[in-house]
Motif scaffolding. Structure first.
Motif, PDB file in Angstrom:
ATOM      1  N   VAL A   1      28.771  10.215 -43.739  1.00  0.00           N
ATOM      2  CA  VAL A   1      29.813  10.332 -44.763  1.00  0.00           C
ATOM      3  C   VAL A   1      29.445   9.447 -45.959  1.00  0.00           C
ATOM      4  CG1 VAL A   1      32.248   9.886 -45.307  1.00  0.00           C
ATOM      5  CG2 VAL A   1      31.632  10.801 -43.061  1.00  0.00           C
ATOM      6  N   ARG A   2      29.436  10.060 -47.147  1.00  0.00           N
ATOM      7  CA  ARG A   2      29.150   9.315 -48.373  1.00  0.00           C
ATOM      8  C   ARG A   2      30.450   8.721 -48.917  1.00  0.00           C
ATOM      9  NH1 ARG A   2      27.203  12.884 -52.695  1.00  0.00           N
ATOM     10  NH2 ARG A   2      26.936  10.954 -53.874  1.00  0.00           N
ATOM     11  N   THR A   3      30.379   7.481 -49.388  1.00  0.00           N
ATOM     12  CA  THR A   3      31.597   6.808 -49.867  1.00  0.00           C
ATOM     13  C   THR A   3      31.653   6.693 -51.392  1.00  0.00           C
ATOM     14  OG1 THR A   3      30.658   4.571 -49.799  1.00  0.00           O
ATOM     15  CG2 THR A   3      31.613   5.413 -47.745  1.00  0.00           C
ATOM     16  N   ASP A   4      30.702   7.330 -52.102  1.00  0.00           N
ATOM     17  CA  ASP A   4      30.606   7.174 -53.557  1.00  0.00           C
ATOM     18  C   ASP A   4      31.899   7.530 -54.293  1.00  0.00           C
ATOM     19  OD1 ASP A   4      27.963   7.823 -52.293  1.00  0.00           O
ATOM     20  OD2 ASP A   4      27.239   7.273 -54.285  1.00  0.00           O
ATOM     21  N   HIS A   5      32.613   8.567 -53.824  1.00  0.00           N
ATOM     22  CA  HIS A   5      33.774   9.056 -54.566  1.00  0.00           C
ATOM     23  C   HIS A   5      35.099   8.823 -53.840  1.00  0.00           C
ATOM     24  CE1 HIS A   5      31.160  10.789 -57.580  1.00  0.00           C
ATOM     25  NE2 HIS A   5      30.420  11.266 -56.604  1.00  0.00           N
ATOM     26  N   ILE A   6      35.088   7.947 -52.861  1.00  0.00           N
ATOM     27  CA  ILE A   6      36.342   7.562 -52.201  1.00  0.00           C
ATOM     28  C   ILE A   6      37.071   6.578 -53.122  1.00  0.00           C
ATOM     29  CG2 ILE A   6      37.341   6.315 -50.234  1.00  0.00           C
ATOM     30  CD1 ILE A   6      35.093   7.458 -48.504  1.00  0.00           C
ATOM     31  N   LEU A   7      38.371   6.782 -53.306  1.00  0.00           N
ATOM     32  CA  LEU A   7      39.167   5.889 -54.156  1.00  0.00           C
ATOM     33  C   LEU A   7      39.681   4.706 -53.325  1.00  0.00           C
ATOM     34  CD1 LEU A   7      40.733   5.296 -56.841  1.00  0.00           C
ATOM     35  CD2 LEU A   7      42.597   6.660 -55.883  1.00  0.00           C
ATOM     36  N   PHE A   8      39.444   3.493 -53.810  1.00  0.00           N
ATOM     37  CA  PHE A   8      39.930   2.281 -53.139  1.00  0.00           C
ATOM     38  C   PHE A   8      41.045   1.659 -53.983  1.00  0.00           C
ATOM     39  CE2 PHE A   8      35.820   2.898 -51.266  1.00  0.00           C
ATOM     40  CZ  PHE A   8      35.962   2.471 -49.955  1.00  0.00           C
TER      41      PHE A   8
ATOM     42  N   PRO B   1      32.475  20.717 -64.461  1.00  0.00           N
ATOM     43  CA  PRO B   1      31.220  21.337 -64.011  1.00  0.00           C
ATOM     44  C   PRO B   1      30.499  20.461 -62.993  1.00  0.00           C
ATOM     45  CG  PRO B   1      31.420  21.476 -66.409  1.00  0.00           C
ATOM     46  CD  PRO B   1      32.560  20.621 -65.925  1.00  0.00           C
ATOM     47  N   GLU B   2      29.800  21.124 -62.084  1.00  0.00           N
ATOM     48  CA  GLU B   2      29.206  20.417 -60.944  1.00  0.00           C
ATOM     49  C   GLU B   2      28.205  19.342 -61.363  1.00  0.00           C
ATOM     50  OE1 GLU B   2      27.319  21.567 -56.604  1.00  0.00           O
ATOM     51  OE2 GLU B   2      28.160  23.127 -57.883  1.00  0.00           O
ATOM     52  N   HIS B   3      27.423  19.595 -62.428  1.00  0.00           N
ATOM     53  CA  HIS B   3      26.396  18.625 -62.830  1.00  0.00           C
ATOM     54  C   HIS B   3      27.020  17.306 -63.304  1.00  0.00           C
ATOM     55  CE1 HIS B   3      27.484  20.368 -66.754  1.00  0.00           C
ATOM     56  NE2 HIS B   3      27.077  19.219 -67.271  1.00  0.00           N
ATOM     57  N   LEU B   4      28.277  17.369 -63.780  1.00  0.00           N
ATOM     58  CA  LEU B   4      28.966  16.171 -64.266  1.00  0.00           C
ATOM     59  C   LEU B   4      29.825  15.530 -63.176  1.00  0.00           C
ATOM     60  CD1 LEU B   4      29.335  14.506 -66.873  1.00  0.00           C
ATOM     61  CD2 LEU B   4      31.273  15.972 -67.439  1.00  0.00           C
ATOM     62  N   ARG B   5      30.200  16.326 -62.188  1.00  0.00           N
ATOM     63  CA  ARG B   5      31.125  15.866 -61.140  1.00  0.00           C
ATOM     64  C   ARG B   5      30.591  14.637 -60.405  1.00  0.00           C
ATOM     65  NH1 ARG B   5      32.383  20.617 -57.320  1.00  0.00           N
ATOM     66  NH2 ARG B   5      32.886  21.565 -59.321  1.00  0.00           N
ATOM     67  N   GLU B   6      29.297  14.642 -60.123  1.00  0.00           N
ATOM     68  CA  GLU B   6      28.704  13.529 -59.375  1.00  0.00           C
ATOM     69  C   GLU B   6      28.705  12.227 -60.176  1.00  0.00           C
ATOM     70  OE1 GLU B   6      27.451  13.177 -56.127  1.00  0.00           O
ATOM     71  OE2 GLU B   6      28.662  14.983 -55.951  1.00  0.00           O
ATOM     72  N   GLU B   7      28.753  12.353 -61.499  1.00  0.00           N
ATOM     73  CA  GLU B   7      28.675  11.169 -62.360  1.00  0.00           C
ATOM     74  C   GLU B   7      30.023  10.479 -62.540  1.00  0.00           C
ATOM     75  OE1 GLU B   7      25.712  10.154 -63.304  1.00  0.00           O
ATOM     76  OE2 GLU B   7      24.883  11.919 -62.293  1.00  0.00           O
ATOM     77  N   ILE B   8      31.110  11.190 -62.247  1.00  0.00           N
ATOM     78  CA  ILE B   8      32.453  10.622 -62.469  1.00  0.00           C
ATOM     79  C   ILE B   8      32.851   9.777 -61.265  1.00  0.00           C
ATOM     80  CG2 ILE B   8      34.893  11.150 -62.884  1.00  0.00           C
ATOM     81  CD1 ILE B   8      33.961  13.774 -64.188  1.00  0.00           C
ATOM     82  N   MET B   9      32.865   8.482 -61.458  1.00  0.00           N
ATOM     83  CA  MET B   9      33.181   7.559 -60.362  1.00  0.00           C
ATOM     84  C   MET B   9      34.677   7.211 -60.384  1.00  0.00           C
ATOM     85  SD  MET B   9      30.526   7.091 -58.625  1.00  0.00           S
ATOM     86  CE  MET B   9      28.855   7.676 -58.815  1.00  0.00           C
ATOM     87  N   PRO B  10      35.255   6.956 -59.214  1.00  0.00           N
ATOM     88  CA  PRO B  10      36.685   6.600 -59.177  1.00  0.00           C
ATOM     89  C   PRO B  10      36.925   5.223 -59.784  1.00  0.00           C
ATOM     90  CG  PRO B  10      35.715   6.398 -56.982  1.00  0.00           C
ATOM     91  CD  PRO B  10      34.665   6.992 -57.861  1.00  0.00           C
ATOM     92  N   ASN B  11      38.029   5.076 -60.501  1.00  0.00           N
ATOM     93  CA  ASN B  11      38.432   3.768 -61.032  1.00  0.00           C
ATOM     94  C   ASN B  11      39.323   3.079 -60.004  1.00  0.00           C
ATOM     95  OD1 ASN B  11      37.098   3.818 -63.494  1.00  0.00           O
ATOM     96  ND2 ASN B  11      38.734   4.938 -64.509  1.00  0.00           N
TER      97      ASN B  11
END
Length: 462
Positions: free
Chosen positions: A315-322, A50-60
């Protein structure tokens, strides 16, 4: 349509399927494969929540640790093909701290965005390719058969209609010839825009790109576009005009918006040689260590999540995987600044390759080295083969040299095989008495033993 279905399917590969694909090219290193497979699958999983949770899931984010030549970079290369997402591989050692001459860390996000825009435009082009080919065809027919001027005299309307009908029949005949390739060799003239000269980059603390200004496009819109008439065959013109028509059919702004969305939600950056920017803790303050820490501090906000200005917008980098990798021969992951360590929670150690691994690397992968050399010599009409004992001897030699001189992993196999096949690769084009060779264990020993035993010589040759 089939192409699109296949692409969607590969996007949703399970971790097990991703590992299976990586197994085709990379021997061993199952822990690293599992980690990147889970990270890649998590990108897809996040978009399903769900969209409200999507923003909270950060890439490991992941750090791959291991000596050179064990498969770190190869994992990145193969992952790029499996991801079907914007993917950038770049060396951390290329960056310098802000204020020094060199590349700043934000440029990696700009490069990633550029890759995404090219990817989306390429997909959109494929979608309109059929329509673009039809429009290009009509333009070529207009050049080959200029439209006939209608007879405007009021007393001869029948003649005008007859002439138009005859012209349409002729056009249809030419269309059939064009589609059949009968006109491909004919020469026609096209008016093409003259490519703009690249503008000189302004050196300063803030580049124009960082300010979101593309001067080249600004001037291009103000100044009149120059055109030059050039000659092409019909076959060449069809390709050029199809590309032009496809660009007209694509909504560029929509493509850019989609590209930015892909970067922000599924972009992957593979940061190689991260150990080169880790400062050894025992060193005194000053010198290159200060600059290395500076690069880490500049890199930190990008990895943590920030906004980067590109010529296509923010461009937001919050959810880019490194995914970072490094040999860590001199430094250790703990030598990175604490904040950076915290941003790479998953660490995977890749083990050194054994003699048995070398045997598998030589024979099993789809791009195995022995297959490559056999294919190269086949172009000269020469058939090359290796018996099982010869393969084991090559693997043993590579492992022994790695142990004695310096461990460079699977890259040692390249130097061993080049030395072993040097004469054959040189003589093959001139025509040898025999067109077939089966390499045996005794041949390998005869060619390499003296070099391996002479340690000083092996340092330079192998």
């Amino acid at each position: 349509m089939a192409k699109k279905v296949i692409k969607e399917k590969t996007r949703e590969l399970t971790p097990r399927e991703i590992v299976k694909e990586l197994d085709k090219y990379i021997i061993g290193q199952q822990n690293a494969k599992k980690s990147v497979a889970i990270a890649l699958r998590n990108r897809w999983r996040r978009l399903q929540v769900p969209e409200h949770l999507r923003e909270e899931i950060m890439p490991n984010n992941i750090i791959l640790i291991g000596p050179t030549g064990v498969g770190k970079t190869e994992i990145a290369r193969r992952l790029a093909k499996l991801a079907h997402a914007p993917f950038l591989k770049i060396e951390a050692s290329k960056f310098t701290e802000v204020g020094y001459v060199g590349r700043d860390v934000e440029s990696m996000i700009r490069d990633l965005t550029e890759i995404a825009v090219t990817m989306v435009k390429s997909e959109k082009t494929a979608e309109v390719q059929e329509k673009a080919q039809e429009l290009a065809e009509e333009r070529i027919l207009d050049i080959l058969l200029p439209p006939v001027h209608r007879n405007r005299q009021a007393d001869a309307p029948e003649s005008a209609a007859l002439l138009e009908e005859e012209n349409e029949k002729t056009r249809q005949r030419f269309r059939e010839k064009l589609r059949g390739g009968e006109l491909d060799g004919r020469t026609i003239e096209l008016d093409l825009p003259v490519p703009q000269m690249p503008l000189m980059q302004v050196m300063g603390p803030v580049s124009m790109e960082e300010m979101g200004i593309n001067i080249q496009e600004m001037l291009g819109n103000i100044l009149p576009k120059k055109e030059k008439r050039r000659r092409f065959t019909v076959a060449e013109a069809r390709v050029i005009l199809t590309h032009e028509e496809a660009q007209k059919l694509i909504d560029a702004e929509k493509a850019v918006r989609e590209a930015i969305q892909r970067v922000e939600n599924s972009g992957i950056v593979f940061l190689d040689e991260i150990d080169k920017i880790a400062s050894s803790r025992g060193s005194s303050a000053g010198g290159p260590d200060v600059s290395r820490e500076g690069v880490q501090r500049d890199l930190l906000p990008i990895v943590e999540g920030s906004n980067v200005t590109t010529k296509y917008g923010m461009v937001r980098t919050d959810h880019i995987l490194f995914i970072a990798s490094g040999a860590f021969h001199v430094s250790k992951p703990s030598d990175l600044i604490p904040e950076m360590q915290g941003r790479f929670p998953i660490r995977v150690e890749l083990r050194s390759l054994t003699e048995e691994d070398f045997v598998k690397i030589l024979t099993l992968p789809q791009n195995a080295l022995l297959k490559q050399y056999c294919a190269l010599l086949e172009t000269e009409g020469f058939t090359l083969g290796f018996d099982q004992e010869a393969v084991r001897e090559i693997a043993r030699t590579a492992f022994e040299v790695n142990e004695q001189v310096e461990n460079i992993g699977a890259r040692r196999l390249h130097t061993i095989l080049t030395t072993l096949l040097e004469e054959l690769l040189f003589e093959a084009p001139d025509g040898l008495s025999t067109k077939t060779l089966e390499v045996t264990k005794s041949m390998v020993q005869e060619k390499l033993d003296s070099i391996v035993k002479n340690r000083d010589l092996s340092r330079f040759i192998l």
